[in-house]
Design a protein around this motif. Structure first.
Motif, PDB file in Angstrom:
ATOM      1  N   TYR A 222       0.820  -1.220   0.000  1.00 15.82           N
ATOM      2  CA  TYR A 222       0.000   0.000   0.000  1.00 15.82           C
ATOM      3  C   TYR A 222       0.849   1.264   0.000  1.00 15.82           C
ATOM      4  O   TYR A 222       1.905   1.324   0.648  1.00 15.82           O
ATOM      5  N   GLY A 223       0.367   2.281  -0.738  1.00 14.03           N
ATOM      6  CA  GLY A 223       0.999   3.596  -0.744  1.00 14.03           C
ATOM      7  C   GLY A 223      -0.043   4.636  -0.382  1.00 14.03           C
ATOM      8  O   GLY A 223      -1.249   4.396  -0.534  1.00 14.03           O
ATOM      9  N   LEU A 224       0.396   5.788   0.088  1.00 15.27           N
ATOM     10  CA  LEU A 224      -0.529   6.864   0.469  1.00 15.27           C
ATOM     11  C   LEU A 224      -0.050   8.180  -0.120  1.00 15.27           C
ATOM     12  O   LEU A 224       1.131   8.519  -0.031  1.00 15.27           O
ATOM     13  N   SER A 225      -0.986   8.932  -0.713  1.00 15.04           N
ATOM     14  CA  SER A 225      -0.665  10.278  -1.174  1.00 15.04           C
ATOM     15  C   SER A 225      -0.933  11.264  -0.040  1.00 15.04           C
ATOM     16  O   SER A 225      -1.928  11.115   0.677  1.00 15.04           O
ATOM     17  N   ALA A 226      -0.063  12.260   0.130  1.00 15.11           N
ATOM     18  CA  ALA A 226      -0.288  13.243   1.203  1.00 15.11           C
ATOM     19  C   ALA A 226       0.463  14.534   0.913  1.00 15.11           C
ATOM     20  O   ALA A 226       1.542  14.516   0.317  1.00 15.11           O
ATOM     21  N   PHE A 227      -0.129  15.638   1.349  1.00 17.70           N
ATOM     22  CA  PHE A 227       0.497  16.960   1.262  1.00 17.70           C
ATOM     23  C   PHE A 227       0.986  17.285   2.670  1.00 17.70           C
ATOM     24  O   PHE A 227       0.215  17.246   3.624  1.00 17.70           O
ATOM     25  N   VAL A 228       2.293  17.595   2.780  1.00 16.40           N
ATOM     26  CA  VAL A 228       2.902  17.780   4.101  1.00 16.40           C
ATOM     27  C   VAL A 228       3.073  19.270   4.426  1.00 16.40           C
ATOM     28  O   VAL A 228       3.544  20.044   3.594  1.00 16.40           O
ATOM     29  N   ILE A 229       2.670  19.643   5.652  1.00 15.85           N
ATOM     30  CA  ILE A 229       3.061  20.960   6.185  1.00 15.85           C
ATOM     31  C   ILE A 229       3.689  20.689   7.549  1.00 15.85           C
ATOM     32  O   ILE A 229       2.985  20.347   8.510  1.00 15.85           O
ATOM     33  N   ALA A 230       5.005  20.763   7.624  1.00 12.30           N
ATOM     34  CA  ALA A 230       5.729  20.466   8.872  1.00 12.30           C
ATOM     35  C   ALA A 230       6.469  21.721   9.332  1.00 12.30           C
ATOM     36  O   ALA A 230       7.108  22.405   8.530  1.00 12.30           O
ATOM     37  N   ARG A 231       6.344  22.023  10.625  1.00 14.04           N
ATOM     38  CA  ARG A 231       6.971  23.217  11.214  1.00 14.04           C
ATOM     39  C   ARG A 231       7.517  22.840  12.596  1.00 14.04           C
ATOM     40  O   ARG A 231       7.178  21.785  13.134  1.00 14.04           O
ATOM     41  N   PRO A 232       8.329  23.719  13.222  1.00 11.56           N
ATOM     42  CA  PRO A 232       8.839  23.367  14.552  1.00 11.56           C
ATOM     43  C   PRO A 232       7.719  23.071  15.553  1.00 11.56           C
ATOM     44  O   PRO A 232       7.857  22.205  16.418  1.00 11.56           O
ATOM     45  N   THR A 233       6.579  23.795  15.466  1.00  9.94           N
ATOM     46  CA  THR A 233       5.484  23.539  16.418  1.00  9.94           C
ATOM     47  C   THR A 233       4.187  23.244  15.663  1.00  9.94           C
ATOM     48  O   THR A 233       4.016  23.642  14.507  1.00  9.94           O
ATOM     49  N   ASP A 234       3.250  22.579  16.363  1.00 13.32           N
ATOM     50  CA  ASP A 234       1.933  22.306  15.777  1.00 13.32           C
ATOM     51  C   ASP A 234       1.230  23.611  15.387  1.00 13.32           C
ATOM     52  O   ASP A 234       0.615  23.705  14.325  1.00 13.32           O
ATOM     53  N   ALA A 235       1.352  24.615  16.275  1.00 16.45           N
ATOM     54  CA  ALA A 235       0.635  25.876  16.028  1.00 16.45           C
ATOM     55  C   ALA A 235       1.134  26.532  14.741  1.00 16.45           C
ATOM     56  O   ALA A 235       0.331  27.014  13.922  1.00 16.45           O
ATOM     57  N   GLU A 236       2.451  26.520  14.540  1.00 11.86           N
ATOM     58  CA  GLU A 236       2.993  27.135  13.308  1.00 11.86           C
ATOM     59  C   GLU A 236       2.505  26.387  12.062  1.00 11.86           C
ATOM     60  O   GLU A 236       2.209  26.997  11.034  1.00 11.86           O
TER      61      GLU A 236
END
Ligand SMILES: Cc1cc2nc3c(=O)[nH]c(=O)nc-3n(C[C@H](O)[C@H](O)[C@H](O)COP(=O)(O)O)c2cc1C
Length: 341
Positions: A222-236
């Motif tokens: 199985y594979g999954l497509s995803a758009f990532v938004i990663a920052r130092p904190t959850d709030a950012e």
């Protein structure tokens, strides 16, 4: 069994951008030069694979550039190529790439690509019937088998391709699509089923459903497509998600036009309509890879535990966020995977 460490891939930018077409830091750019640079950089950064989506027009704005897939290599819609010709091209790219080529079987949803060229765009389930016959032939031919076949759509009288199998038995077959027909077809003929980005509970149910369908040979992966938004904190990260959603409001008229040209029976669009507001194609941020570096790494591990082996990722602006993921998220995923082993 799932591989012990998740694999990461990127969506190539054959449509110029994966999120909004109006992002101030990423005007659409679908040039070959940019795509080549992007994919080579992704490889240097340690990404394992690339998905090159297939469309003949830009599905949101036809005046924008769209790279051709097969020559950029290669998702594939059955109707556009005869299976024997396609299989021959696939075996050749397998040779050129020393066994690094894969096919992604997609049974089409965007009508104008076909209709305006006079290519039949049959009804949803009939497209899957055609696709089944088509991939059965391609699968045998790229494995170097001698094929005698008489079906509803194709007759093949003694075809056998050479060279094949120099690097591995045959190229990998991925398949996308969410309908029951797509799941049956993936279970029956693919090596890896691609799931659209959505929450873990949906993905768990989809995997359970597809794993229970008839199959011969090794287990479906199985594979999954995803758009990532990663920052130092959850709030950012949440703040950035809200900002891109706001920018993407400008895409609304283009999306409406796209939907008017979409097969209303294409199941994946019904899924997208039920998901919370998201950016990116194929579910995008609805997969929940939005958060601090630690949060995103932990979610990836949750999906991995469900059976997702390959994560096919989108970012915006693509290059900068792809680098951030390689620097910040992937090492955390590796550490967590080792700790869990
Ligand atoms: C990861 C992924 C990649 C896809 N790539 C393409 C593509 O390149 N071109 C395309 O027309 N459809 C693409 N699709 C769409 C599906 O294969 C399928 O056509 C769509 O989901 C409609 O079928 P359904 O009714 O089975 O959902 C992709 C789907 C997934 C999950």
């Amino acid at each position: 069994m799932t591989a012990s460490i998740p694999r990461f891939g990127i969506w190539a930018l054959v449509s110029g951008a994966t999120g909004s077409l109006f992002h101030p830091d990423e005007p659409p750019d679908a040039t070959w030069e940019r795509n080549k640079r992007l994919v080579l950089e992704a490889e240097t950064l340690g990404y394992d694979t690339t998905l090159v989506a297939q469309h003949l027009f830009h599905v949101r704005d036809e005046t924008l550039d769209q790279l051709e897939t097969w020559t950029s290599c290669a998702a594939i819609k059955p109707r556009l190529f005869h299976p024997a010709v396609l299989a021959k091209m696939a075996t050749q790219i397998e040779e050129i790439s020393h066994g690094r080529f894969a096919i992604n079987l997609v049974n089409a949803w965007y009508k104008p690509e076909f209709e305006r060229a006079g290519i039949p765009f049959s009804e949803h389930d009939a497209r899957y019937d055609y696709g089944r016959e088509w991939i059965t032939l391609v699968r045998a031919l790229i494995a170097g088998e001698r094929v005698e076949f008489k079906g509803a759509h194709f007759t093949i009288d003694g075809y056998q391709l050479r060279p094949t199998g120099r690097y591995r038995p045959r190229p990998i077959i991925y398949a996308g699509g969410e309908s029951v027909q797509a799941r049956d077809l993936a279970a029956d003929t693919a090596d890896v089923w691609f799931i659209n980005g959505q929450p873990t509970e949906n993905v768990r149910a989809l995997i359970a459903d597809t794993a229970a369908r008839p199959r011969r040979g090794p287990k479906l992966r199985y594979g999954l497509s995803a758009f990532v938004i990663a920052r130092p904190t959850d709030a950012e990260a949440q703040e950035e998600h809200a900002r891109i959603l706001d920018i993407a409001r400008q895409d609304a008229p283009l999306r409406d036009r796209q939907m008017a040209n979409t097969d209303p029976k294409a199941v994946m669009f019904h899924t997208f309509a039920r998901l919370p507001k998201h950016v990116g194609s194929n579910g995008g941020t609805a997969a929940g890879l939005v958060g601090s570096y630690d949060t995103v790494a932990a979610r990836i591990l949750q999906f991995h535990a469900l059976g997702i082996e390959t994560f096919m990722l989108q970012f915006q602006p693509f290059e900068a966020e792809m680098r951030r993921f390689a620097d910040e998220v992937r090492p955390r995923v590796q550490r967590l995977s080792v700790a869990a082993a």
